[in-house]
Enzyme design. Structure first.
Site, PDB file in Angstrom:
ATOM      1  N   ASP A   3       0.743  -1.346  -0.205  1.00 33.93           N
ATOM      2  CA  ASP A   3      -0.051  -0.251  -0.244  1.00 33.93           C
ATOM      3  C   ASP A   3       1.285   1.853  -0.149  1.00 33.93           C
ATOM      4  OD1 ASP A   3       0.796  -0.340   3.082  1.00 33.93           O
ATOM      5  OD2 ASP A   3      -0.860  -0.072   3.487  1.00 33.93           O
TER       6      ASP A   3
HETATM    7  C1  LAN Z   1       3.423  -1.624  10.093  1.00 37.37           C
HETATM    8  C2  LAN Z   1       3.193  -0.130   9.471  1.00 37.37           C
HETATM    9  C3  LAN Z   1       2.719   0.499   8.894  1.00 37.37           C
HETATM   10  C4  LAN Z   1       2.207  -0.495   7.568  1.00 37.37           C
HETATM   11  C5  LAN Z   1       0.644  -0.115   7.092  1.00 37.37           C
HETATM   12  C6  LAN Z   1       1.052  -0.296   5.644  1.00 37.37           C
HETATM   13  C7  LAN Z   1      -0.174   0.474   7.269  1.00 37.37           C
HETATM   14  C8  LAN Z   1      -0.390  -1.197   6.826  1.00 37.37           C
HETATM   15  O1  LAN Z   1      -1.093  -0.648   5.775  1.00 37.37           O
HETATM   16  C9  LAN Z   1       0.737  -2.375   6.362  1.00 37.37           C
HETATM   17  C10 LAN Z   1       1.573  -2.903   6.887  1.00 37.37           C
HETATM   18  C11 LAN Z   1       1.959  -1.847   7.823  1.00 37.37           C
HETATM   19  C12 LAN Z   1       3.327  -1.658   6.724  1.00 37.37           C
HETATM   20  C13 LAN Z   1       2.925  -1.863   9.519  1.00 37.37           C
HETATM   21  C14 LAN Z   1       3.571  -3.770   9.349  1.00 37.37           C
HETATM   22  C15 LAN Z   1       3.582  -3.665  10.683  1.00 37.37           C
HETATM   23  C16 LAN Z   1       4.394  -2.582  11.194  1.00 37.37           C
HETATM   24  C17 LAN Z   1       5.779  -2.655  11.175  1.00 37.37           C
HETATM   25  C18 LAN Z   1       3.354  -1.427  11.511  1.00 37.37           C
HETATM   26  C19 LAN Z   1       2.068  -1.652  11.962  1.00 37.37           C
HETATM   27  C20 LAN Z   1       4.244  -0.792  11.831  1.00 37.37           C
HETATM   28  C21 LAN Z   1       5.084  -2.018  13.340  1.00 37.37           C
HETATM   29  C22 LAN Z   1       4.940  -3.225  13.433  1.00 37.37           C
HETATM   30  C23 LAN Z   1       6.488  -4.120  13.183  1.00 37.37           C
HETATM   31  C24 LAN Z   1       5.601  -5.410  12.585  1.00 37.37           C
HETATM   32  C25 LAN Z   1       6.527  -3.616  15.276  1.00 37.37           C
HETATM   33  C26 LAN Z   1       7.361  -4.832  15.508  1.00 37.37           C
HETATM   34  C27 LAN Z   1       6.807  -5.749  16.918  1.00 37.37           C
HETATM   35  C28 LAN Z   1       6.702  -7.317  16.026  1.00 37.37           C
HETATM   36  C29 LAN Z   1       5.131  -8.176  16.325  1.00 37.37           C
HETATM   37  C30 LAN Z   1       7.706  -7.943  15.204  1.00 37.37           C
END
Ligand code: LAN
Length: 715
Positions: free
Chosen positions: A447
């Site tokens: 996205d």
């Molecule tokens: C994110 C942040 C952005 C988010 C969007 C782009 C909003 C979404 O539409 C797709 C998934 C994504 C990229 C995403 C995936 C998981 C993340 C990276 C996070 C929520 C930010 C932090 C999280 C990450 C997994 C945190 C670390 C924790 C673990 C369980 C490994």
């Protein structure tokens, strides 16, 4: 915030470079004079005063414009909108432990502000911490943040520590911390490795046809279990010192020596459990425990070699940022062990720690990624274009800088090449992609690529003053990335296509997160890609036409099929049904479906309207993400109100009065300087952990007001 600033806030500066954000504490008056504090520094530190004020707006457009004026103060010189990306309470302890066990010193000012943040977010009633800033206390949050406070130099008899320790002991002590907590405490040598379920690095050696082969898991999960497996495999433990010895006593209500460690493997405090172990997982853990007792030296050493190779590729490909904050901290420890404290690799790791650290009005924390640069900036731009303010002279400079940033994230910022060995390290293609944060971090996100593409197309199409620097070829590359990512069900996942079946979730070992084992198709990602491709199709009708048509049709099919019987869609990346409704309804409206002609849209709107609050706004609690049912927030929230309104407007909802009341609420919450104040937390991941998107209150309020003014105010 209750705790006084621990440093002189006038000395903090945010430095940006191609999106990279780092905070610096200036120690001398010469330095502060040479590097003046900006509005965005002051805003994020919570000390911005004397901003221009405007007379009360009488139209939504005027309100939107004032909002943009405020937002423009937050744009950094490289063109993006910086911001905090905090919320989770299990990230800072990881990096604090990594810094401690590697004997690395924090830059000036950091430690005191880290302590302030932790103290500020200790829960008022019991002094513990939860899994995120709004969560009730858990063993995970309390044990890890307690340890972090102590490692940062807070004495055990500090009242905050005393209160937190009491709460921890009432929970039974740190023995009941969930798996990732057991891991961190074992690394620090205040928990025994025998108290952990096995974390076999051998997962990396399995052949690809086995569904639990590491490369087939969700990228975040496999990249966390990668260094975990390595450190478990070598049973790394920090060198014992007085503080560690003391922590061994502080964390448990009984004597450390008497703990029966192997009994602790499945001991998880009940407040923490979100995804309980399945029987299959327990059986697998038992089998793995037997494997751990066998003479497995040969296979283990091959597995460790493979893990190390993968860790090295991850470090190199991401410029030592790594995919996220969790594996960042772990990979840094691995590098310390393997390469040594004076090695270039380890130094490079240390250099990039600051990219994750954010100085907020409550103190310093570790962000959820190295920022949300591209994401926030692409949204902000679309809000400005749709509201029409992008066409006003006043904002040309602001938008031109945004365009340069989008370019930088593809020419430099949109990712230019596939990663070296990308197949060997199980990565998606990235040539032509946009990332979530910065190009250096390098991960393709479906996205984010779509929002980047959409933003660029919008500018190219509508804004004559923009000098085009992004070639068609680069847009085609972005389209190519998107076309490569559709799942069999027609939807789109986050970073990669789904590679393993969803039943792998039965083996989810993390206890505190849901849906982490594999990729899933998401309403939000699917919509973004669908809109990206359909916007592109309008401007380049002949480019890969048949493929784009088919992809879009199948994506719309996915959106229709995932609507729930009550008319709602479930949101995975922000809270929750209001967020998903915005995306789903925009998907349907992009193919001409509206309230009048589509049953799906009608049911979606009716669901939303049934949740409108007495004051005209919408407010949804984060609890909805956990239980997958609507839960009202006590107060309406401007961000969710904007999402709901944007959805209703996209649907051409016939009762304009409903929309007007929501718009009035957003306008009533706007301050005289155009700002909106922070309300409840906005985002979520893995169902159970919330995460802050503080720029959403600006972006989506401006966007909703802008859409309203375009649809209902233009004479
Ligand atoms: C994110 C942040 C952005 C988010 C969007 C782009 C909003 C979404 O539409 C797709 C998934 C994504 C990229 C995403 C995936 C998981 C993340 C990276 C996070 C929520 C930010 C932090 C999280 C990450 C997994 C945190 C670390 C924790 C673990 C369980 C490994």
């Amino acid at each position: 915030m209750t705790i006084e600033a621990a440093t002189d806030l006038r000395r903090w500066r945010l430095k940006v470079s191609h999106g990279a954000q780092t905070w610096h504490y200036l120690r001398t008056d010469e330095e502060t004079a040479a590097w003046p504090q900006t509005d965005y520094d002051k805003y994020w530190l919570g000390i911005l005063k004397d901003t221009p004020t405007f007379k009360a707006p009488t139209t939504a457009l005027e309100a939107a414009r004032n909002g943009v004026r405020f937002l423009s103060l937050l744009q950094t010189p490289d063109g993006h909108f910086a911001g905090e990306y905090g919320g989770p309470m299990f990230l800072t302890p990881g990096i604090v432990i990594a810094m401690y066990v590697t004997g690395t010193r924090w830059p000036p000012g950091y430690e005191a502000e880290l302590v302030r943040y932790l103290k500020n977010f200790a829960n008022k009633e019991d002094g513990g911490w939860g899994i995120h800033i709004e969560s009730p206390s858990t063993c995970f949050g309390t044990a890890l943040n307690y340890v972090a406070l102590r490692l940062l130099g807070t004495p055990a008899d500090d009242p905050v520590c005393v209160k937190a320790r009491n709460t921890l002991w009432k929970m039974g002590g740190a023995t009941g911390v969930p798996a990732w907590g057991k891991f961190w405490l074992s690394v620090l040598n205040v928990y025994d490795w025998a108290g952990n379920n096995p974390i076999p690095p051998e997962l990396w050696l399995l052949p690809n046809f086995v569904p639990i082969q590491a490369g087939r898991m969700w990228c975040h999960t496999r990249l966390v279990y990668l260094p975990m497996g390595y450190l478990y495999g070598i049973r790394f433990q920090a060198k014992v010192d007085d503080l560690i010895l003391s922590l061994r006593e502080e964390l448990y209500p009984c004597s450390y020596a008497e703990i029966n460690w192997s009994r602790q493997r499945n001991n998880v405090a009940s407040v923490d459990v979100y995804a309980p172990h399945t029987t299959v997982l327990d059986i697998l853990n038992t089998v793995s425990s037997v494997y751990e007792m066998l003479p497995n030296g040969f296979i283990r050493s091959r597995a460790l070699d493979e893990a190390l190779l993968q860790i090295r590729m991850e470090d190199k490909n991401t410029n030592f940022l790594d995919i996220g904050p969790v594996n960042k901290a772990m990979n840094m420890i691995v590098s310390y062990i393997v390469d040594g404290p004076d090695s270039d690799n380890f130094r490079s790791h240390v250099d990039r720690v600051v990219d994750f650290m954010w100085m907020s009005n409550a103190g310093m924390m570790m962000n959820g990624t190295n920022g949300s640069q591209l994401w926030d900036t692409a949204f902000a731009l679309q809000a400005l274009v749709e509201s029409g303010v992008a066409f006003e002279k006043e904002f040309e400079g602001m938008i031109s800088r945004v365009y340069e940033f989008l370019d930088d994230m593809q020419a430099r910022a949109q990712i230019r090449h596939n990663m070296e060995n990308y197949e060997r390290c199980y990565r998606q293609i990235s040539k032509g992609a946009w990332p979530f944060s910065t190009r250096e971090q390098s991960y393709t996100v479906s996205d984010c690529t779509a929002e980047g593409l959409k933003s660029v197309l919008l500018i190219h199409k509508t804004l004559p003053y923009i000098k085009r620097t992004i070639s068609d070829e680069r847009l085609f590359d972005a389209v190519n990335v998107l076309l490569s990512m559709q799942n069999a069900d027609g939807g789109f996942a986050s970073y990669e296509k789904q590679r393993s079946p969803p039943w792998l979730e039965w083996l989810n070992p993390a206890e505190v997160f849901g849906n982490i084992m594999v990729e899933y198709s998401y309403t939000e990602c699917t919509t973004a890609v669908l809109l990206g491709l359909s916007t592109f199709r309008k401007m380049y009708p002949d480019h890969r036409k048949a493929e784009i048509d088919r992809t879009v049709d199948r994506a719309v099919g996915f959106i229709r099929k995932t609507q729930r019987p009550d008319g709602s869609w479930f949101g995975s990346w922000a809270i929750c049904f209001t967020y998903a409704a915005l995306f789903a309804i925009e998907s349907l409206s992009s193919v001409g479906e509206t309230y009048d002609n589509s049953d799906n849209v009608r049911r979606g709107c009716d669901f939303l309207v049934s949740k409108q609050m007495a004051d005209g706004g919408w407010g949804e609690s984060y609890r909805a993400c956990e239980i997958a049912e609507w839960v009202n927030h006590e107060q309406s929230q401007v961000v969710q109100t904007s999402w709901a309104l944007m959805a209703l407007m996209a649907a051409k909802y016939p009762d304009v009065q409903v929309i007007r009341r929501g718009i009035a609420l957003i306008m009533s919450r706007q301050q005289a300087n155009g700002e909106w104040k922070q309300e409840a937390i906005e985002g979520v991941f893995n169902k159970n952990c919330m995460i802050s998107y503080p720029n959403y209150k600006f972006i989506f309020c401006i966007w909703a007001l802008g859409r309203y003014s375009r649809l209902y105010e233009s004479a």
